[in-house]
Structures are given as C-alpha cells and as structure tokens.
Design an enzyme around this catalytic site. Structure first.
Site, PDB file in Angstrom:
ATOM      1  NE  ARG A 185      25.803  38.419  38.656  1.00 15.41           N
ATOM      2  CZ  ARG A 185      26.765  37.983  37.828  1.00 15.41           C
ATOM      3  NH1 ARG A 185      26.809  38.384  36.580  1.00 15.41           N
ATOM      4  NH2 ARG A 185      27.655  37.115  38.250  1.00 15.41           N
ATOM      5  CB  SER A 259      24.977  36.875  44.896  1.00 16.43           C
ATOM      6  OG  SER A 259      25.603  35.738  44.408  1.00 16.43           O
ATOM      7  CD  GLU A 355      23.276  39.464  42.052  1.00 12.72           C
ATOM      8  OE1 GLU A 355      24.510  39.513  42.174  1.00 12.72           O
ATOM      9  OE2 GLU A 355      22.669  38.407  41.809  1.00 12.72           O
TER      10      GLU A 355
HETATM   11  P1  NAP Z   1      33.904  32.244  43.299  1.00 12.35           P
HETATM   12  O1  NAP Z   1      34.111  31.229  42.237  1.00 12.35           O
HETATM   13  O2  NAP Z   1      34.299  31.928  44.708  1.00 12.35           O
HETATM   14  O3  NAP Z   1      34.592  33.613  42.880  1.00 12.35           O
HETATM   15  C1  NAP Z   1      34.459  34.778  43.706  1.00 12.35           C
HETATM   16  C2  NAP Z   1      34.150  35.963  42.828  1.00 12.35           C
HETATM   17  O4  NAP Z   1      35.258  36.198  41.999  1.00 12.35           O
HETATM   18  C3  NAP Z   1      32.947  35.696  41.953  1.00 12.35           C
HETATM   19  O5  NAP Z   1      31.901  36.466  42.428  1.00 12.35           O
HETATM   20  C4  NAP Z   1      33.398  36.047  40.535  1.00 12.35           C
HETATM   21  O6  NAP Z   1      32.780  37.191  39.962  1.00 12.35           O
HETATM   22  C5  NAP Z   1      34.847  36.426  40.664  1.00 12.35           C
HETATM   23  N1  NAP Z   1      35.663  35.584  39.763  1.00 12.35           N
HETATM   24  C6  NAP Z   1      36.135  34.336  39.993  1.00 12.35           C
HETATM   25  N2  NAP Z   1      36.880  33.934  38.963  1.00 12.35           N
HETATM   26  C7  NAP Z   1      36.884  34.927  38.046  1.00 12.35           C
HETATM   27  C8  NAP Z   1      37.472  35.104  36.749  1.00 12.35           C
HETATM   28  N3  NAP Z   1      38.240  34.141  36.205  1.00 12.35           N
HETATM   29  N4  NAP Z   1      37.231  36.249  36.083  1.00 12.35           N
HETATM   30  C9  NAP Z   1      36.472  37.211  36.619  1.00 12.35           C
HETATM   31  N5  NAP Z   1      35.877  37.106  37.829  1.00 12.35           N
HETATM   32  C10 NAP Z   1      36.090  35.992  38.548  1.00 12.35           C
HETATM   33  O7  NAP Z   1      32.376  32.732  43.282  1.00 12.35           O
HETATM   34  P2  NAP Z   1      31.030  32.077  43.832  1.00 12.35           P
HETATM   35  O8  NAP Z   1      30.435  32.973  44.821  1.00 12.35           O
HETATM   36  O9  NAP Z   1      31.208  30.618  44.158  1.00 12.35           O
HETATM   37  O10 NAP Z   1      30.138  32.159  42.530  1.00 12.35           O
HETATM   38  C11 NAP Z   1      30.472  31.440  41.370  1.00 12.35           C
HETATM   39  C12 NAP Z   1      29.773  32.055  40.198  1.00 12.35           C
HETATM   40  O11 NAP Z   1      28.347  31.922  40.320  1.00 12.35           O
HETATM   41  C13 NAP Z   1      30.053  33.547  40.068  1.00 12.35           C
HETATM   42  O12 NAP Z   1      30.192  33.846  38.712  1.00 12.35           O
HETATM   43  C14 NAP Z   1      28.827  34.164  40.665  1.00 12.35           C
HETATM   44  O13 NAP Z   1      28.561  35.465  40.160  1.00 12.35           O
HETATM   45  C15 NAP Z   1      27.772  33.192  40.208  1.00 12.35           C
HETATM   46  N6  NAP Z   1      26.529  33.344  40.957  1.00 12.35           N
HETATM   47  C16 NAP Z   1      25.557  34.096  40.375  1.00 12.35           C
HETATM   48  C17 NAP Z   1      24.376  34.315  41.008  1.00 12.35           C
HETATM   49  C18 NAP Z   1      23.327  35.181  40.331  1.00 12.35           C
HETATM   50  O14 NAP Z   1      23.378  35.472  39.166  1.00 12.35           O
HETATM   51  N7  NAP Z   1      22.364  35.625  41.085  1.00 12.35           N
HETATM   52  C19 NAP Z   1      24.149  33.750  42.271  1.00 12.35           C
HETATM   53  C20 NAP Z   1      25.161  32.999  42.866  1.00 12.35           C
HETATM   54  C21 NAP Z   1      26.381  32.800  42.191  1.00 12.35           C
HETATM   55  P3  NAP Z   1      31.352  37.183  39.196  1.00 12.35           P
HETATM   56  O15 NAP Z   1      30.329  37.055  40.273  1.00 12.35           O
HETATM   57  O16 NAP Z   1      31.358  38.512  38.525  1.00 12.35           O
HETATM   58  O17 NAP Z   1      31.348  36.030  38.242  1.00 12.35           O
END
Ligand code: NAP
Length: 360
Positions: A185, A259, A355
């Site tokens: 990020r 986020s 972020e």
């Molecule tokens: P989630 O699926 O509930 O997972 C919780 C956290 O665990 C996530 O933040 C993700 O990290 C990490 N995670 C889950 N599975 C993983 C794997 N197999 N390997 C490595 N890391 C893992 O998360 P959520 O909040 O619903 O978000 C889903 C995805 O959308 C995430 O990737 C999140 O970053 C992304 N998202 C991005 C933004 C943005 O870019 N502004 C905004 C909202 C959500 P990571 O966040 O590092 O992937």
C-alpha cells in the site's frame, strides 16, 4: 497577490493566444469530491479534462504562487481543514491499446478514468488481471500512489509504466515499475516524491489468458461450489463485488475512505510472543522473518467495532473502516483514528499506520 484572472472554456477567445483555459473557481466546496464527505473549501478549484488545461492550471498556480493540491477520486484522503491554494481535479479520460503480443496487451489509461469502470471495461474485452481489484473506489491516477491491493493482487502486478508531470518544471516524466518503488500500500509518490508529480496516465500489462488468484479464504469459500478450472475472471469479480458490498459501506450512503489502517507487518519473534497471549490473532506470513497482522482483528478485539464518537464512527461490519455520517471535518476523524491507534498499541504493542493521506 494580484487579483486572479478567470477564463472560462466557453469564453476561450478571452484567453491569451486563443488557448482554451480552464475555469478557476474560488472558495469551492469539496464535500462531494471526497468520499469521507468532509465539508471543506478549496481557495481555488479547477477541473481539467486535457493536458493543455492541466499545463495551464500548473502555470497559473506557479504565477500566482499558489500551493497545489491534486484531486483524483477523493477516496483515499482526509481533508482536515480548508485547502489553501489551487485544487486541480484530474478528469483526463481515455483508454488506448498501445501494444499486444500472444500473451499480453498493454493498455494505456488516462488518470481521470474511474477505477472500477476500468475493471469492467477489461472484463468486457477479455483483458485479464484486474478482477481481484474490483469495486475499489477512486481513479486510475491515484491507484499507483498507494499501490492499491485486494484479495492477493496488487496494482504493481499488472503495472507497466506511468506518465507524470513534474509539478515544478511542467515537464513529462515516465516512471517504470522499479522507479515507482512500490511497497505494501505504498510507493515513491507517498514517500520521497510526495506531491511532486502529477500522474496523467498509467499503462497496464494484462493477460490474454486468465491467471486467477484465488488464495484468499473469503474468495475460496464463495467459489467453493465450482471446480478451479471452471471459474472465470468475471465470476471472481462478481464474487468480490458481492463480498465488498456486504462488508464495506457505500461511500455514497455512509461517507468513508475504505480501510483506514494498513495491516501492520511485525517481526516473527514479536508475533510469537503476541500469539502466546492472543491465540486467536489473525496473521499471515510475509517471509521467514515477518508476519502481517490483520489490523481489523486488532481494532475489533480492542473493542472499537461499531463505536460511535459524535459525528464519526467505526463501521459495524468492518472495524478497519472509519465512517463520517455526520460530515465532520477531517480532524475529528483523525482524532478517532488516534484514539484507536493508542488503544491498539496499549493492548498489543503494535503501531497502526493510516492508509489515507491527511491534508493540509
Ligand atoms: P479479509 O478477507 O477479512 O482478511 C483480513 C486481512 O487478512 C486482510 O486485510 C488481508 O490482508 C489478510 N489476508 C486474508 N487472506 C490472506 C491470504 N491468503 N494471504 C495474505 N493475507 C491475507 O479482509 P477484508 O477486510 O474483507 O478485505 C479483503 C481484501 O480487500 C483485502 O485484500 C483488503 O486489503 C482489500 N481492501 C483493499 C482496500 C484498499 O486498497 N484501499 C480497501 C478495502 C479492502 P491484505 O489487506 O494485505 O490483503
């Protein structure tokens, strides 16, 4: 400062050398141009739809000695107060297929294009690679700044190069993937080169054959009924849109910037001692030495999910999202973020890093 001269697009005859120049609006309300819905004003605002208008806006700011603020989709910024100077709203549009071979297409996309509309466009044309990044709010030009990422894919994975304008000189520059210094990020545009370049277009390198990334549990679960080789990129996109719609508030209904904190990456040794006290801790290995903690878990377990603090709140379905239903100024959101950071640090000894970027 001498009184500013305003020109309008429809009054281009008034402009020097007949160049159409943009309309500079004073005291402009930005509430509808930032997804946190913060009611702040720009000293001057201009919307630019061509590189000529953009260069004219930069010249104007330079001549009038106005600080510049570059606005894209407004989905990753916290506006703490009124913005002095000139807000330049990037509305450059256009997509061009610049090259292709047997495996890839190279697609150049103007910075003002909407991110999710680009994902949809690529699905329609069978250019694969953006599907895991479905429904991320914001513009194409803002995407490299924080190396947007979701469900195991980051912008850097599909990035070829970008063009930007050096704000001081007005000259165009090309940045390759290496020179963007992408991180988690993060990029050089959030660090060393913050606010020095204005991104005008991004070139993506996309697959002609699907290369699905299905490693995230939420995705696997939602697609469990399908055999891997029967899953299409469009299905992946649809599933991600559904998950996001269920979990994340729509900024048009409940103002937010997605986020609010990055997932902290800590040494594996610190993780082991934390896990001894908190066996449910959600974490993923980064490499042999480091572990990524789920920031949402830390915030939730520090008791913040669903908390309301006057006009601002922590979202009930996802503790990583701070919302601003009362349209407070950004400093009230920052005050809530600081309370969360303090309480997570006191409970787990882990520092949360925001972020979005804070202005002014
Ligand atoms: P989630 O699926 O509930 O997972 C919780 C956290 O665990 C996530 O933040 C993700 O990290 C990490 N995670 C889950 N599975 C993983 C794997 N197999 N390997 C490595 N890391 C893992 O998360 P959520 O909040 O619903 O978000 C889903 C995805 O959308 C995430 O990737 C999140 O970053 C992304 N998202 C991005 C933004 C943005 O870019 N502004 C905004 C909202 C959500 P990571 O966040 O590092 O992937």
């Amino acid at each position: 400062m001498p009184p500013p001269v305003y020109y309008t697009n429809c009054n281009s005859a008034a402009a020097p050398d007949g160049i159409p120049v943009p309309l500079f609006l004073p005291n402009f309300d930005l509430q509808h141009l930032n997804t946190l819905g913060v009611p702040v004003k720009a000293q001057f605002y201009v919307s630019v739809t061509s590189e000529e208008e953009l260069l004219e806006a930069l010249r104007y700011a330079r001549n009038e000695k106005l600080p510049l603020f570059i606005l894209g989709g407004g989905s990753n910024i916290v506006l703490c107060d009124d913005l002095p100077g000139l807000v330049v709203h990037i509305r450059l549009q256009g997509k061009t297929l610049v090259a292709e071979d047997n495996e890839f297409v190279w697609l150049r996309v103007a910075a003002g294009e909407n991110w999710h509309e680009l994902v949809e466009y690529c699905l329609d044309f069978h250019y694969w690679g953006l599907e895991n990044l479905s429904l991320i709010p914001g513009s194409v030009g803002a995407a490299p700044i924080q190396n947007i990422g979701a469900y195991g894919v980051e912008l850097k994975d599909v990035f070829e190069e970008l063009t930007a304008i050096d704000i001081r000189s007005g000259l165009p520059v090309t940045f390759t993937r290496d020179s963007c210094e992408f991180g988690y990020r993060d990029s050089i545009f959030k660090g060393r080169l913050r606010d020095q370049y204005l991104i005008t277009a991004v070139t993506f390198k996309l697959h002609k054959q699907p290369h699905l990334v299905l490693s995230y549990p939420a995705l696997r679960e939602a697609l469990a009924a399908h055999a891997d080789d029967a899953i299409t990129p469009r299905q992946v996109s649809q599933v991600i849109c559904e998950i996001r719609r269920n979990k994340l508030p729509d900024p048009a209904q409940i103002p937010n910037v997605g986020s609010f904190f990055k997932n902290p990456v800590i040494p594996a040794t610190q993780y082991e001692s934390l896990r001894a006290n908190h066996p449910q801790l959600v974490a993923y290995p980064v490499d042999d030495q480091q572990v990524k903690l789920a920031a949402a878990w830390l915030i939730d377990n520090a008791g913040w999910r669903g908390q309301v603090c006057g006009p601002v709140a922590v979202h009930g379905q996802q503790a990583l999202v701070l919302t601003n239903p009362g349209h407070a100024k950004g400093h009230e959101v920052v005050a809530l973020a600081e309370k969360i950071q303090l309480s997570v640090f006191e409970k787990y000894g882990v520092a949360l890093e925001p972020e979005p970027r804070f202005y002014p």
